[in-house]
Write an enzyme that holds these catalytic residues in place. Sequence first.
Site, PDB file in Angstrom:
ATOM      1  N   GLN A 125       4.471  -5.979  15.871  1.00  0.00           N
ATOM      2  CA  GLN A 125       4.958  -5.472  17.164  1.00  0.00           C
ATOM      3  C   GLN A 125       5.475  -6.591  18.060  1.00  0.00           C
ATOM      4  O   GLN A 125       5.922  -6.321  19.182  1.00  0.00           O
ATOM      5  CB  GLN A 125       3.832  -4.720  17.893  1.00  0.00           C
ATOM      6  CG  GLN A 125       3.378  -3.464  17.184  1.00  0.00           C
ATOM      7  CD  GLN A 125       4.435  -2.361  17.177  1.00  0.00           C
ATOM      8  OE1 GLN A 125       5.371  -2.358  17.977  1.00  0.00           O
ATOM      9  NE2 GLN A 125       4.295  -1.423  16.257  1.00  0.00           N
ATOM     10  N   ASP A 166      -0.696 -10.912  12.812  1.00  0.00           N
ATOM     11  CA  ASP A 166       0.065  -9.698  12.521  1.00  0.00           C
ATOM     12  C   ASP A 166       1.115  -9.564  13.624  1.00  0.00           C
ATOM     13  O   ASP A 166       0.800  -9.183  14.755  1.00  0.00           O
ATOM     14  CB  ASP A 166      -0.912  -8.509  12.497  1.00  0.00           C
ATOM     15  CG  ASP A 166      -0.202  -7.160  12.493  1.00  0.00           C
ATOM     16  OD1 ASP A 166       1.038  -7.119  12.639  1.00  0.00           O
ATOM     17  OD2 ASP A 166      -0.907  -6.140  12.364  1.00  0.00           O
ATOM     18  N   HIS A 212      -4.424  -2.887  14.123  1.00  0.00           N
ATOM     19  CA  HIS A 212      -3.842  -1.797  13.329  1.00  0.00           C
ATOM     20  C   HIS A 212      -4.624  -1.725  12.015  1.00  0.00           C
ATOM     21  O   HIS A 212      -5.139  -2.746  11.536  1.00  0.00           O
ATOM     22  CB  HIS A 212      -2.376  -2.154  13.062  1.00  0.00           C
ATOM     23  CG  HIS A 212      -1.562  -1.092  12.405  1.00  0.00           C
ATOM     24  ND1 HIS A 212      -1.629  -0.822  11.057  1.00  0.00           N
ATOM     25  CD2 HIS A 212      -0.639  -0.228  12.905  1.00  0.00           C
ATOM     26  CE1 HIS A 212      -0.779   0.149  10.751  1.00  0.00           C
ATOM     27  NE2 HIS A 212      -0.169   0.533  11.861  1.00  0.00           N
ATOM     28  N   CYS A 227      -2.753   4.550  13.918  1.00  0.00           N
ATOM     29  CA  CYS A 227      -3.379   3.679  12.907  1.00  0.00           C
ATOM     30  C   CYS A 227      -4.216   2.599  13.581  1.00  0.00           C
ATOM     31  O   CYS A 227      -4.236   1.440  13.132  1.00  0.00           O
ATOM     32  CB  CYS A 227      -2.338   3.049  11.983  1.00  0.00           C
ATOM     33  SG  CYS A 227      -1.468   4.241  10.993  1.00  0.00           S
TER      34      CYS A 227
HETATM   35  N1  PLP Z   1       0.533  -4.034  12.380  1.00  0.00           N
HETATM   36  C1  PLP Z   1       0.937  -3.439  13.503  1.00  0.00           C
HETATM   37  C2  PLP Z   1       0.480  -3.987  14.816  1.00  0.00           C
HETATM   38  C3  PLP Z   1       1.774  -2.324  13.437  1.00  0.00           C
HETATM   39  O1  PLP Z   1       2.177  -1.734  14.566  1.00  0.00           O
HETATM   40  C4  PLP Z   1       2.184  -1.847  12.180  1.00  0.00           C
HETATM   41  C5  PLP Z   1       3.023  -0.635  12.066  1.00  0.00           C
HETATM   42  O2  PLP Z   1       3.080   0.184  12.950  1.00  0.00           O
HETATM   43  C6  PLP Z   1       1.751  -2.515  11.039  1.00  0.00           C
HETATM   44  C7  PLP Z   1       0.929  -3.609  11.172  1.00  0.00           C
HETATM   45  C8  PLP Z   1       2.163  -2.078   9.678  1.00  0.00           C
HETATM   46  O3  PLP Z   1       3.527  -2.274   9.513  1.00  0.00           O
HETATM   47  P1  PLP Z   1       4.297  -1.718   8.216  1.00  0.00           P
HETATM   48  O4  PLP Z   1       3.952  -0.264   8.137  1.00  0.00           O
HETATM   49  O5  PLP Z   1       5.728  -1.960   8.515  1.00  0.00           O
HETATM   50  O6  PLP Z   1       3.786  -2.479   7.051  1.00  0.00           O
END
Ligand code: PLP
Length: 417
Positions: A213, A210, A133, A374
Amino acid sequence: MSAPSPTQFRPTFPVERIREDFPILHQEVRGKPLVYLDNGATVQKPNAVIDATARYYRHDNANVHRGVHALSERATAAYNAARSTAQRFINADDHREIVFVRGTTEAINLVAQTWGKANVGPGDEIILTELEHHANIVPWQLLCEQTGAKLRVAPIDDRGDVILEVYAELFSERTRLVAVSHVSNALGTINPIRRMIETAHAHGVPVLVDGAQAAPHMRIDVQELDCDFYAFSGHKVYGPTGIGVLYGKAALLDAMPPYQGGGDMVRRVSFEGTDFAPIPYKFEAGTHNIAGAIGLGVALDYVNGIGLESIAAHEHRLLSYATEALADMNGLRIIGTAREKAGLLSFVIEGAHAHDIGTIMDVQGVAIRAGHHCAMPAMQRFGVAATARASFAAYNTLEEVDALVTGITKVREVFRL
Ligand code: PLP
Protein backbone atom coordinates in the site's frame (compact mmCIF):
# COMPACT_ATOMS: atom_id res chain seq x y z
CA MET A 1 -16.97 22.41 11.02
CA SER A 2 -18.53 22.12 7.57
CA ALA A 3 -16.44 20.66 4.77
CA PRO A 4 -14.86 23.15 2.38
CA SER A 5 -16.35 23.15 -1.11
CA PRO A 6 -14.22 21.84 -3.97
CA THR A 7 -13.73 25.37 -5.29
CA GLN A 8 -11.92 26.39 -2.11
CA PHE A 9 -9.08 24.18 -3.27
CA ARG A 10 -7.04 25.38 -6.19
CA PRO A 11 -5.38 22.17 -7.22
CA THR A 12 -2.57 22.50 -9.70
CA PHE A 13 -2.52 18.75 -9.98
CA PRO A 14 -3.56 17.83 -13.56
CA VAL A 15 -6.20 15.32 -12.49
CA GLU A 16 -8.46 15.80 -15.54
CA ARG A 17 -5.54 15.14 -17.88
CA ILE A 18 -4.58 12.07 -15.85
CA ARG A 19 -8.16 10.77 -16.04
CA GLU A 20 -7.90 10.82 -19.82
CA ASP A 21 -5.18 8.17 -19.54
CA PHE A 22 -7.59 5.68 -17.92
CA PRO A 23 -10.22 4.39 -20.37
CA ILE A 24 -12.05 2.34 -17.74
CA LEU A 25 -13.03 5.45 -15.79
CA HIS A 26 -15.17 6.78 -18.62
CA GLN A 27 -18.19 4.56 -18.26
CA GLU A 28 -21.51 4.44 -16.49
CA VAL A 29 -22.22 1.80 -13.89
CA ARG A 30 -25.84 1.15 -12.98
CA GLY A 31 -26.79 4.20 -14.99
CA LYS A 32 -24.43 6.51 -13.06
CA PRO A 33 -20.94 7.74 -13.89
CA LEU A 34 -18.42 5.35 -12.37
CA VAL A 35 -16.72 6.66 -9.24
CA TYR A 36 -13.92 4.22 -8.55
CA LEU A 37 -12.77 4.41 -4.92
CA ASP A 38 -11.52 0.84 -4.46
CA ASN A 39 -7.90 1.60 -5.24
CA GLY A 40 -6.62 -0.11 -2.10
CA ALA A 41 -7.76 -3.39 -3.65
CA THR A 42 -6.44 -2.70 -7.12
CA VAL A 43 -5.68 0.41 -9.15
CA GLN A 44 -6.87 1.00 -12.73
CA LYS A 45 -4.42 0.87 -15.63
CA PRO A 46 -3.41 3.75 -17.88
CA ASN A 47 -3.36 3.39 -21.68
CA ALA A 48 0.43 3.28 -21.59
CA VAL A 49 0.34 0.02 -19.60
CA ILE A 50 -2.51 -1.54 -21.58
CA ASP A 51 -0.80 -0.62 -24.86
CA ALA A 52 2.64 -1.86 -23.79
CA THR A 53 1.21 -5.22 -22.77
CA ALA A 54 -0.77 -5.56 -26.02
CA ARG A 55 2.26 -4.41 -28.06
CA TYR A 56 4.41 -7.06 -26.44
CA TYR A 57 1.95 -9.80 -27.39
CA ARG A 58 1.45 -8.36 -30.88
CA HIS A 59 5.11 -7.85 -31.76
CA ASP A 60 7.62 -9.33 -29.34
CA ASN A 61 6.12 -12.36 -27.62
CA ALA A 62 8.79 -15.01 -27.00
CA ASN A 63 10.32 -16.73 -24.02
CA VAL A 64 13.17 -14.87 -22.34
CA HIS A 65 16.77 -15.89 -21.66
CA ARG A 66 16.64 -19.09 -23.70
CA GLY A 67 16.23 -17.99 -27.28
CA VAL A 68 18.77 -17.00 -29.90
CA HIS A 69 16.21 -15.52 -32.26
CA ALA A 70 15.18 -11.89 -32.64
CA LEU A 71 11.87 -12.05 -30.78
CA SER A 72 13.46 -13.74 -27.78
CA GLU A 73 16.21 -11.14 -27.75
CA ARG A 74 13.63 -8.35 -27.81
CA ALA A 75 11.53 -9.97 -25.08
CA THR A 76 14.64 -10.52 -22.94
CA ALA A 77 15.79 -6.92 -23.40
CA ALA A 78 12.34 -5.59 -22.41
CA TYR A 79 12.14 -7.93 -19.40
CA ASN A 80 15.61 -6.86 -18.21
CA ALA A 81 14.77 -3.20 -18.76
CA ALA A 82 11.69 -3.63 -16.54
CA ARG A 83 13.93 -4.98 -13.80
CA SER A 84 16.18 -1.93 -14.05
CA THR A 85 13.12 0.35 -13.92
CA ALA A 86 11.93 -1.40 -10.75
CA GLN A 87 15.44 -1.06 -9.32
CA ARG A 88 15.40 2.70 -9.90
CA PHE A 89 11.83 3.01 -8.63
CA ILE A 90 12.82 1.88 -5.13
CA ASN A 91 16.44 3.03 -5.45
CA ALA A 92 17.94 -0.42 -4.99
CA ASP A 93 21.70 -0.52 -5.31
CA ASP A 94 21.81 -3.36 -7.83
CA HIS A 95 19.38 -4.86 -10.36
CA ARG A 96 20.21 -8.32 -8.95
CA GLU A 97 18.33 -7.30 -5.81
CA ILE A 98 15.01 -7.20 -7.74
CA VAL A 99 13.19 -10.53 -7.89
CA PHE A 100 10.05 -10.66 -10.01
CA VAL A 101 7.24 -12.47 -8.20
CA ARG A 102 3.45 -12.69 -8.57
CA GLY A 103 2.89 -9.97 -6.00
CA THR A 104 3.39 -9.03 -2.38
CA THR A 105 1.84 -12.28 -1.17
CA GLU A 106 4.30 -14.41 -3.10
CA ALA A 107 7.22 -12.18 -2.08
CA ILE A 108 6.48 -12.71 1.61
CA ASN A 109 5.91 -16.44 1.18
CA LEU A 110 9.20 -16.66 -0.69
CA VAL A 111 11.12 -15.05 2.18
CA ALA A 112 9.30 -17.14 4.79
CA GLN A 113 10.00 -20.41 2.99
CA THR A 114 13.63 -19.71 2.03
CA TRP A 115 15.26 -17.22 4.39
CA GLY A 116 12.84 -18.30 7.11
CA LYS A 117 13.52 -22.01 6.86
CA ALA A 118 17.26 -21.37 6.82
CA ASN A 119 17.33 -18.93 9.73
CA VAL A 120 14.39 -19.61 12.05
CA GLY A 121 14.27 -22.53 14.47
CA PRO A 122 12.37 -23.83 17.50
CA GLY A 123 11.78 -21.14 20.15
CA ASP A 124 12.78 -18.30 17.79
CA GLU A 125 10.53 -15.28 17.44
CA ILE A 126 9.18 -13.16 14.59
CA ILE A 127 7.76 -9.72 15.34
CA LEU A 128 4.68 -8.48 13.47
CA THR A 129 2.23 -5.68 14.24
CA GLU A 130 -1.48 -5.80 14.94
CA LEU A 131 -2.34 -3.97 11.70
CA GLU A 132 -0.85 -6.47 9.26
CA HIS A 133 -2.62 -7.81 6.15
CA HIS A 134 -3.15 -11.57 6.22
CA ALA A 135 -0.42 -11.80 3.56
CA ASN A 136 2.02 -10.67 6.24
CA ILE A 137 0.62 -12.92 8.97
CA VAL A 138 -0.24 -16.32 7.51
CA PRO A 139 3.14 -17.05 5.82
CA TRP A 140 4.83 -16.47 9.20
CA GLN A 141 2.29 -18.65 11.00
CA LEU A 142 3.01 -21.42 8.50
CA LEU A 143 6.73 -20.98 9.12
CA CYS A 144 6.15 -21.10 12.88
CA GLU A 145 4.20 -24.35 12.50
CA GLN A 146 7.02 -25.81 10.42
CA THR A 147 9.87 -24.69 12.70
CA GLY A 148 8.46 -24.34 16.20
CA ALA A 149 9.02 -20.56 16.22
CA LYS A 150 6.55 -18.03 17.72
CA LEU A 151 4.96 -14.77 16.64
CA ARG A 152 5.18 -11.67 18.82
CA VAL A 153 2.75 -8.91 17.96
CA ALA A 154 3.28 -5.18 18.50
CA PRO A 155 -0.08 -3.65 19.46
CA ILE A 156 -1.69 -0.54 17.98
CA ASP A 157 -3.40 2.24 19.91
CA ASP A 158 -6.91 3.63 19.47
CA ARG A 159 -5.81 5.75 16.51
CA GLY A 160 -4.22 2.83 14.72
CA ASP A 161 -0.60 3.79 15.42
CA VAL A 162 1.84 1.06 16.44
CA ILE A 163 2.81 1.54 20.10
CA LEU A 164 6.53 1.91 19.55
CA GLU A 165 7.54 1.53 23.20
CA VAL A 166 5.89 -1.91 23.34
CA TYR A 167 7.35 -2.80 19.93
CA ALA A 168 10.85 -2.02 21.27
CA GLU A 169 10.26 -4.24 24.29
CA LEU A 170 9.33 -7.27 22.18
CA PHE A 171 12.93 -7.87 21.09
CA SER A 172 14.85 -10.68 22.73
CA GLU A 173 17.86 -12.77 21.78
CA ARG A 174 15.38 -15.12 20.10
CA THR A 175 14.06 -12.47 17.67
CA ARG A 176 14.95 -13.45 14.11
CA LEU A 177 12.90 -11.07 11.94
CA VAL A 178 10.52 -8.11 11.95
CA ALA A 179 7.82 -8.16 9.24
CA VAL A 180 5.83 -4.94 9.07
CA SER A 181 3.57 -3.04 6.68
CA HIS A 182 4.76 0.31 5.43
CA VAL A 183 1.11 1.41 5.11
CA SER A 184 -1.94 -0.37 6.54
CA ASN A 185 -4.57 -1.28 3.96
CA ALA A 186 -7.32 -1.41 6.61
CA LEU A 187 -6.57 1.78 8.58
CA GLY A 188 -4.37 3.88 6.33
CA THR A 189 -1.66 4.18 9.01
CA ILE A 190 1.77 5.06 7.64
CA ASN A 191 4.14 3.27 9.95
CA PRO A 192 7.37 4.99 11.03
CA ILE A 193 9.30 2.16 9.45
CA ARG A 194 12.64 4.00 9.31
CA ARG A 195 12.53 4.17 13.10
CA MET A 196 11.21 0.62 13.43
CA ILE A 197 14.03 -0.65 11.22
CA GLU A 198 16.62 1.22 13.31
CA THR A 199 15.26 -0.42 16.47
CA ALA A 200 15.39 -3.87 14.85
CA HIS A 201 18.90 -3.35 13.49
CA ALA A 202 20.10 -2.22 16.91
CA HIS A 203 19.22 -5.77 17.97
CA GLY A 204 20.85 -7.26 14.85
CA VAL A 205 17.42 -8.26 13.48
CA PRO A 206 16.57 -7.92 9.75
CA VAL A 207 13.31 -6.33 8.61
CA LEU A 208 10.89 -7.22 5.82
CA VAL A 209 8.61 -4.37 4.78
CA ASP A 210 5.25 -5.09 3.14
CA GLY A 211 5.03 -2.13 0.78
CA ALA A 212 1.84 -3.16 -1.06
CA GLN A 213 0.00 0.00 0.00
CA ALA A 214 3.01 2.30 0.06
CA ALA A 215 4.54 1.91 -3.39
CA PRO A 216 1.61 3.64 -5.20
CA HIS A 217 1.54 6.57 -2.79
CA MET A 218 5.01 7.60 -1.70
CA ARG A 219 8.62 7.56 -2.84
CA ILE A 220 10.39 4.43 -1.65
CA ASP A 221 14.13 4.43 -1.10
CA VAL A 222 15.23 1.04 0.15
CA GLN A 223 18.78 2.22 0.72
CA GLU A 224 17.67 5.13 2.85
CA LEU A 225 15.23 2.92 4.77
CA ASP A 226 17.96 0.31 5.06
CA CYS A 227 15.28 -2.41 5.02
CA ASP A 228 16.45 -5.93 4.32
CA PHE A 229 13.46 -6.99 2.21
CA TYR A 230 10.76 -4.87 0.57
CA ALA A 231 7.72 -6.26 -1.28
CA PHE A 232 5.14 -4.63 -3.52
CA SER A 233 2.51 -5.61 -6.09
CA GLY A 234 2.31 -4.34 -9.66
CA HIS A 235 -1.48 -4.14 -9.79
CA LYS A 236 -1.62 -1.63 -6.93
CA VAL A 237 0.83 0.69 -8.64
CA TYR A 238 -1.03 1.08 -11.98
CA GLY A 239 0.54 -2.08 -13.42
CA PRO A 240 -0.81 -5.51 -14.39
CA THR A 241 -1.96 -8.23 -12.01
CA GLY A 242 0.23 -11.27 -11.44
CA ILE A 243 3.50 -9.37 -11.19
CA GLY A 244 5.29 -7.81 -8.26
CA VAL A 245 8.69 -7.21 -6.77
CA LEU A 246 10.66 -8.67 -3.93
CA TYR A 247 13.65 -6.51 -3.10
CA GLY A 248 16.31 -8.14 -0.94
CA LYS A 249 19.81 -7.03 -0.03
CA ALA A 250 22.15 -8.91 -2.36
CA ALA A 251 24.06 -10.62 0.45
CA LEU A 252 20.84 -11.96 1.97
CA LEU A 253 19.42 -13.17 -1.36
CA ASP A 254 22.74 -14.77 -2.22
CA ALA A 255 22.77 -16.78 0.99
CA MET A 256 19.13 -17.90 0.71
CA PRO A 257 18.17 -21.31 -0.67
CA PRO A 258 15.96 -21.25 -3.79
CA TYR A 259 12.18 -21.09 -3.53
CA GLN A 260 10.88 -23.24 -6.39
CA GLY A 261 12.91 -25.52 -8.64
CA GLY A 262 12.66 -25.65 -12.41
CA GLY A 263 13.96 -24.12 -15.59
CA ASP A 264 15.74 -20.76 -15.71
CA MET A 265 16.90 -20.91 -12.07
CA VAL A 266 19.79 -23.31 -12.72
CA ARG A 267 23.32 -23.22 -14.13
CA ARG A 268 23.82 -26.94 -14.49
CA VAL A 269 21.62 -29.92 -13.73
CA SER A 270 22.50 -33.58 -13.49
CA PHE A 271 20.90 -36.44 -11.61
CA GLU A 272 23.66 -36.07 -9.04
CA GLY A 273 22.77 -32.48 -8.24
CA THR A 274 22.09 -28.94 -9.44
CA ASP A 275 24.08 -25.70 -9.50
CA PHE A 276 21.75 -22.77 -9.11
CA ALA A 277 21.80 -19.63 -11.22
CA PRO A 278 22.96 -16.41 -9.56
CA ILE A 279 20.44 -13.99 -8.03
CA PRO A 280 17.83 -12.94 -8.97
CA TYR A 281 17.31 -15.84 -11.44
CA LYS A 282 17.73 -18.39 -8.65
CA PHE A 283 14.28 -17.26 -7.44
CA GLU A 284 12.57 -17.07 -10.82
CA ALA A 285 11.89 -20.68 -11.77
CA GLY A 286 9.92 -21.39 -14.92
CA THR A 287 8.49 -19.04 -17.51
CA HIS A 288 7.68 -15.77 -15.89
CA ASN A 289 4.97 -13.17 -16.37
CA ILE A 290 7.00 -11.41 -19.06
CA ALA A 291 4.17 -9.19 -20.31
CA GLY A 292 3.37 -8.36 -16.69
CA ALA A 293 6.95 -7.30 -15.94
CA ILE A 294 7.04 -5.14 -19.07
CA GLY A 295 3.70 -3.58 -18.12
CA LEU A 296 4.96 -2.99 -14.59
CA GLY A 297 8.03 -1.17 -15.90
CA VAL A 298 5.78 1.10 -17.96
CA ALA A 299 3.49 1.67 -14.95
CA LEU A 300 6.43 2.71 -12.76
CA ASP A 301 7.61 5.11 -15.47
CA TYR A 302 4.06 6.47 -15.68
CA VAL A 303 3.93 7.09 -11.92
CA ASN A 304 7.35 8.73 -12.01
CA GLY A 305 6.16 10.88 -14.90
CA ILE A 306 3.41 12.36 -12.70
CA GLY A 307 5.69 12.43 -9.66
CA LEU A 308 5.08 10.49 -6.47
CA GLU A 309 5.28 13.63 -4.34
CA SER A 310 2.50 15.25 -6.41
CA ILE A 311 0.40 12.09 -6.24
CA ALA A 312 0.86 11.92 -2.47
CA ALA A 313 -0.11 15.59 -2.06
CA HIS A 314 -3.20 15.16 -4.26
CA GLU A 315 -4.35 12.05 -2.42
CA HIS A 316 -3.77 13.78 0.88
CA ARG A 317 -5.99 16.63 -0.24
CA LEU A 318 -8.73 14.12 -1.12
CA LEU A 319 -8.28 12.39 2.24
CA SER A 320 -8.52 15.64 4.24
CA TYR A 321 -11.57 16.74 2.27
CA ALA A 322 -13.32 13.37 2.78
CA THR A 323 -12.32 13.15 6.45
CA GLU A 324 -13.74 16.60 7.17
CA ALA A 325 -16.94 15.84 5.27
CA LEU A 326 -17.53 12.62 7.21
CA ALA A 327 -16.29 13.80 10.60
CA ASP A 328 -19.59 15.38 11.67
CA MET A 329 -21.93 12.68 10.42
CA ASN A 330 -23.98 11.23 13.22
CA GLY A 331 -23.35 7.55 13.84
CA LEU A 332 -20.42 7.40 11.43
CA ARG A 333 -17.11 6.36 12.95
CA ILE A 334 -13.82 6.57 11.10
CA ILE A 335 -11.69 3.53 11.87
CA GLY A 336 -8.04 4.55 11.78
CA THR A 337 -7.05 8.10 12.62
CA ALA A 338 -3.29 7.66 12.74
CA ARG A 339 -0.99 10.68 12.90
CA GLU A 340 0.25 9.95 9.42
CA LYS A 341 -2.21 8.43 6.98
CA ALA A 342 -2.25 7.46 3.33
CA GLY A 343 -5.28 8.26 1.14
CA LEU A 344 -7.61 5.69 2.54
CA LEU A 345 -10.70 6.05 4.71
CA SER A 346 -12.24 3.14 6.64
CA PHE A 347 -15.54 3.74 8.40
CA VAL A 348 -18.55 2.11 10.00
CA ILE A 349 -22.08 3.47 10.31
CA GLU A 350 -24.07 2.47 13.34
CA GLY A 351 -27.12 0.48 12.24
CA ALA A 352 -25.82 -0.34 8.73
CA HIS A 353 -23.66 -3.32 7.88
CA ALA A 354 -20.54 -2.54 5.85
CA HIS A 355 -21.68 -4.84 3.03
CA ASP A 356 -25.03 -3.05 2.82
CA ILE A 357 -23.17 0.27 2.67
CA GLY A 358 -21.09 -1.09 -0.20
CA THR A 359 -24.17 -2.34 -2.07
CA ILE A 360 -26.09 0.92 -1.71
CA MET A 361 -23.02 2.85 -2.88
CA ASP A 362 -22.69 0.53 -5.88
CA VAL A 363 -26.25 1.31 -6.95
CA GLN A 364 -25.10 4.94 -7.11
CA GLY A 365 -22.10 4.05 -9.25
CA VAL A 366 -19.62 4.43 -6.37
CA ALA A 367 -17.23 1.49 -6.01
CA ILE A 368 -15.89 1.11 -2.47
CA ARG A 369 -14.78 -1.97 -0.56
CA ALA A 370 -16.62 -3.55 2.35
CA GLY A 371 -15.31 -6.31 4.57
CA HIS A 372 -12.42 -7.15 6.84
CA HIS A 373 -9.86 -6.15 4.18
CA CYS A 374 -7.79 -9.28 4.95
CA ALA A 375 -6.83 -7.65 8.24
CA MET A 376 -9.05 -9.45 10.75
CA PRO A 377 -6.79 -8.78 13.77
CA ALA A 378 -6.93 -5.04 13.07
CA MET A 379 -10.74 -5.24 12.81
CA GLN A 380 -10.88 -7.11 16.11
CA ARG A 381 -8.72 -4.42 17.73
CA PHE A 382 -11.41 -1.87 16.87
CA GLY A 383 -14.27 -4.18 17.86
CA VAL A 384 -15.76 -4.35 14.36
CA ALA A 385 -16.24 -7.28 12.00
CA ALA A 386 -15.96 -5.18 8.86
CA THR A 387 -15.66 -1.61 7.61
CA ALA A 388 -16.52 0.26 4.45
CA ARG A 389 -13.39 1.65 2.81
CA ALA A 390 -12.84 4.36 0.25
CA SER A 391 -9.30 4.53 -1.09
CA PHE A 392 -7.92 7.14 -3.45
CA ALA A 393 -5.62 7.20 -6.47
CA ALA A 394 -4.08 9.90 -8.65
CA TYR A 395 -7.17 10.04 -10.91
CA ASN A 396 -9.75 10.69 -8.19
CA THR A 397 -11.34 14.10 -7.83
CA LEU A 398 -12.92 16.19 -5.10
CA GLU A 399 -16.23 15.81 -6.95
CA GLU A 400 -15.88 12.05 -6.54
CA VAL A 401 -15.46 12.57 -2.81
CA ASP A 402 -18.71 14.56 -2.96
CA ALA A 403 -20.32 11.53 -4.66
CA LEU A 404 -19.04 9.37 -1.79
CA VAL A 405 -20.59 11.73 0.74
CA THR A 406 -23.89 11.83 -1.18
CA GLY A 407 -23.83 8.04 -1.30
CA ILE A 408 -23.37 7.83 2.46
CA THR A 409 -26.27 10.23 2.97
CA LYS A 410 -28.36 7.85 0.87
CA VAL A 411 -27.28 4.92 3.08
CA ARG A 412 -28.46 6.84 6.12
CA GLU A 413 -31.81 7.57 4.44
CA VAL A 414 -32.30 3.91 3.51
CA PHE A 415 -31.62 2.84 7.07
CA ARG A 416 -33.51 5.85 8.51
CA LEU A 417 -30.47 6.83 10.58
N1 PLP B 1 -0.18 -6.35 2.03
C1 PLP B 1 -1.04 -5.34 2.03
C2 PLP B 1 -0.86 -4.23 3.02
C3 PLP B 1 -2.10 -5.32 1.11
O1 PLP B 1 -2.96 -4.30 1.12
C4 PLP B 1 -2.23 -6.38 0.20
C5 PLP B 1 -3.36 -6.42 -0.75
O2 PLP B 1 -4.38 -5.81 -0.55
C6 PLP B 1 -1.29 -7.40 0.23
C7 PLP B 1 -0.27 -7.36 1.15
C8 PLP B 1 -1.35 -8.54 -0.73
O3 PLP B 1 -1.11 -8.09 -2.02
P1 PLP B 1 -1.31 -9.06 -3.29
O4 PLP B 1 -2.69 -9.61 -3.17
O5 PLP B 1 -1.14 -8.16 -4.45
O6 PLP B 1 -0.27 -10.12 -3.19
